[in-house]
Motif scaffolding. Structure first.
Motif, PDB file in Angstrom:
ATOM      1  N   THR A 123       0.847  -1.202   0.000  1.00 48.84           N
ATOM      2  CA  THR A 123       0.000   0.000   0.000  1.00 48.84           C
ATOM      3  C   THR A 123       0.876   1.244   0.000  1.00 48.84           C
ATOM      4  O   THR A 123       1.958   1.243   0.586  1.00 48.84           O
ATOM      5  CB  THR A 123      -0.933   0.055   1.226  1.00 48.84           C
ATOM      6  OG1 THR A 123      -1.697   1.271   1.202  1.00 48.84           O
ATOM      7  CG2 THR A 123      -0.165   0.001   2.530  1.00 48.84           C
ATOM      8  N   GLN A 169      -2.945  -1.486  -2.516  1.00 43.55           N
ATOM      9  CA  GLN A 169      -3.890  -0.790  -1.628  1.00 43.55           C
ATOM     10  C   GLN A 169      -4.403  -1.717  -0.520  1.00 43.55           C
ATOM     11  O   GLN A 169      -5.584  -1.727  -0.184  1.00 43.55           O
ATOM     12  CB  GLN A 169      -5.057  -0.211  -2.429  1.00 43.55           C
ATOM     13  CG  GLN A 169      -4.661   0.901  -3.393  1.00 43.55           C
ATOM     14  CD  GLN A 169      -4.144   2.137  -2.672  1.00 43.55           C
ATOM     15  OE1 GLN A 169      -4.821   2.718  -1.824  1.00 43.55           O
ATOM     16  NE2 GLN A 169      -2.925   2.545  -3.001  1.00 43.55           N
ATOM     17  N   ASP A 170      -3.473  -2.537  -0.001  1.00 49.36           N
ATOM     18  CA  ASP A 170      -3.757  -3.463   1.099  1.00 49.36           C
ATOM     19  C   ASP A 170      -4.819  -4.516   0.756  1.00 49.36           C
ATOM     20  O   ASP A 170      -5.508  -5.028   1.651  1.00 49.36           O
ATOM     21  CB  ASP A 170      -4.164  -2.709   2.371  1.00 49.36           C
ATOM     22  CG  ASP A 170      -2.988  -2.526   3.315  1.00 49.36           C
ATOM     23  OD1 ASP A 170      -1.999  -3.271   3.195  1.00 49.36           O
ATOM     24  OD2 ASP A 170      -3.053  -1.624   4.171  1.00 49.36           O
ATOM     25  N   ASP A 171      -4.953  -4.850  -0.518  1.00 43.27           N
ATOM     26  CA  ASP A 171      -5.909  -5.876  -0.931  1.00 43.27           C
ATOM     27  C   ASP A 171      -5.143  -7.020  -1.603  1.00 43.27           C
ATOM     28  O   ASP A 171      -4.469  -6.809  -2.624  1.00 43.27           O
ATOM     29  CB  ASP A 171      -6.945  -5.284  -1.893  1.00 43.27           C
ATOM     30  CG  ASP A 171      -7.968  -6.323  -2.316  1.00 43.27           C
ATOM     31  OD1 ASP A 171      -8.878  -6.609  -1.518  1.00 43.27           O
ATOM     32  OD2 ASP A 171      -7.855  -6.856  -3.441  1.00 43.27           O
ATOM     33  N   THR A 196      -6.113  -9.655  -3.323  1.00 47.41           N
ATOM     34  CA  THR A 196      -6.529  -9.988  -4.689  1.00 47.41           C
ATOM     35  C   THR A 196      -5.976  -8.984  -5.693  1.00 47.41           C
ATOM     36  O   THR A 196      -5.504  -9.353  -6.775  1.00 47.41           O
ATOM     37  CB  THR A 196      -8.069 -10.033  -4.787  1.00 47.41           C
ATOM     38  OG1 THR A 196      -8.564 -11.010  -3.863  1.00 47.41           O
ATOM     39  CG2 THR A 196      -8.513 -10.405  -6.190  1.00 47.41           C
ATOM     40  N   THR A 197      -6.028  -7.701  -5.326  1.00 47.13           N
ATOM     41  CA  THR A 197      -5.471  -6.658  -6.190  1.00 47.13           C
ATOM     42  C   THR A 197      -3.982  -6.900  -6.408  1.00 47.13           C
ATOM     43  O   THR A 197      -3.458  -6.717  -7.516  1.00 47.13           O
ATOM     44  CB  THR A 197      -5.693  -5.267  -5.563  1.00 47.13           C
ATOM     45  OG1 THR A 197      -7.089  -5.037  -5.410  1.00 47.13           O
ATOM     46  CG2 THR A 197      -5.102  -4.159  -6.432  1.00 47.13           C
TER      47      THR A 197
END
Length: 308
Positions: free
Chosen positions: A42, A72-74, A76-77
């Protein structure tokens, strides 16, 4: 004929210069031939912004280019971003995982594509990794526990704010802290606030309601620590509760200087980025790289900052 001879002589005269120029261009290209893929967890956290800057600075110095994807701390992303970097055929991947378990499929995809991987700050649970560049989070957690014992004494009631669940940094800092606190401190609550300042505020507000007798807080990063401080100040308990963070980011250091944050276990994220790029280039050149590369830690208190 004379004109032809003159042209021939002129061509031979400039030929060394042309060859020299071509050789110089090839050397430049050789220095810039490496493309590094950086997958950052992130850029909403100043620590990782500094880490990214360290990577970019070192890559520029060493003649490499960097392609960056921000998760962004996801998790899956992050996997999708890494798929893109692998498809683009980068020479090496530097990965700062959102989640140490969730990152495994991307590591294995990179392994199949013969793209080497170096992890930064957080490790991967599985997959082939050239090296992990990180601070010794276990030692950092122990340092935090020892600081609380020194300042408050044995038996102090402590709350721990954990980072992103599943991240190796969360696991290791927690393990180190709990090992240092064992039979010395009373850990009355431990809850995740995802390394996030606003969540640190909210979680701390709720924990203060349940545990108004808390004497100290160990937050696994400075962002959560700063959020916790806001909740503590709002409750009028700033003189009663000691807070220690982890990372040593700019806001955390300023809070230490102002006396709001008792201490922080300071990492050096830019140096971490430099070490990762250095390891990447060395590996690509066929040189030996250590499986674990330690980035230094330091316990920073107000007196430390005043001495500098």
């Amino acid at each position: 004929m004379k004109s032809i001879k003159k042209i021939t002589i002129a061509l031979f005269a400039i030929l060394p210069l042309v060859l020299s120029s071509l050789t110089a261009n090839l050397q430049v290209k050789a220095e810039e031939e490496y493309t590094i893929g950086l997958a950052i967890s992130t850029t909403n956290n100043p620590f990782f912004v500094d880490l990214q800057e360290g990577v970019e600075e070192a890559a520029k110095e060493m003649g490499a280019t960097v392609k960056i994807v921000d998760a962004q701390d996801d998790a899956t992303t992050q996997l999708n971003g890494l798929d893109d970097l692998i498809t683009q055929g980068v020479d090496i991947l530097l990965i700062n995982p959102v989640d140490s378990d969730a990152i495994v499929p991307a590591i294995k995809n990179a392994n199949e594509a013969k793209i080497p991987v170096i992890t930064i700050d957080r490790n991967a649970a599985e997959g082939e990794v050239v090296s992990l560049v990180a601070s010794n989070n276990l030692d950092g957690g122990k340092m935090a526990a020892e600081f609380i014992i020194e300042k408050i004494g044995k038996g102090a009631k402590v709350i721990q704010l954990e980072g992103v669940l599943g991240a190796s940094a969360t696991n290791e800092r927690g393990e180190g802290f709990e090992e240092g606190a064992k039979d010395q401190l009373e850990l009355i609550a431990s809850q995740s606030a995802n390394f996030n300042r606003s969540e640190g505020l909210t979680v701390m507000e709720n924990l203060l309601q349940a545990h108004p007798d808390v004497q100290a807080v160990f937050a696994q990063n400075d962002e959560m620590a700063l959020g916790a401080i806001e909740a503590i100040k709002a409750a009028g308990l700033e003189e009663e509760i000691l807070v220690i963070g982890f990372d040593g980011n700019d806001d955390g250091l300023e809070a230490v200087k102002e006396g709001e944050l008792a201490a922080t276990i300071a990492q050096q994220p830019k140096e971490m980025g430099h070490l990762a790029v250095e390891a990447a280039i060395n590996h690509l050149k066929g040189e030996k790289v250590e499986e674990s590369i330690a980035s230094p830690l330091e316990l920073v208190i107000k007196d430390t900052l005043e001495e500098k």
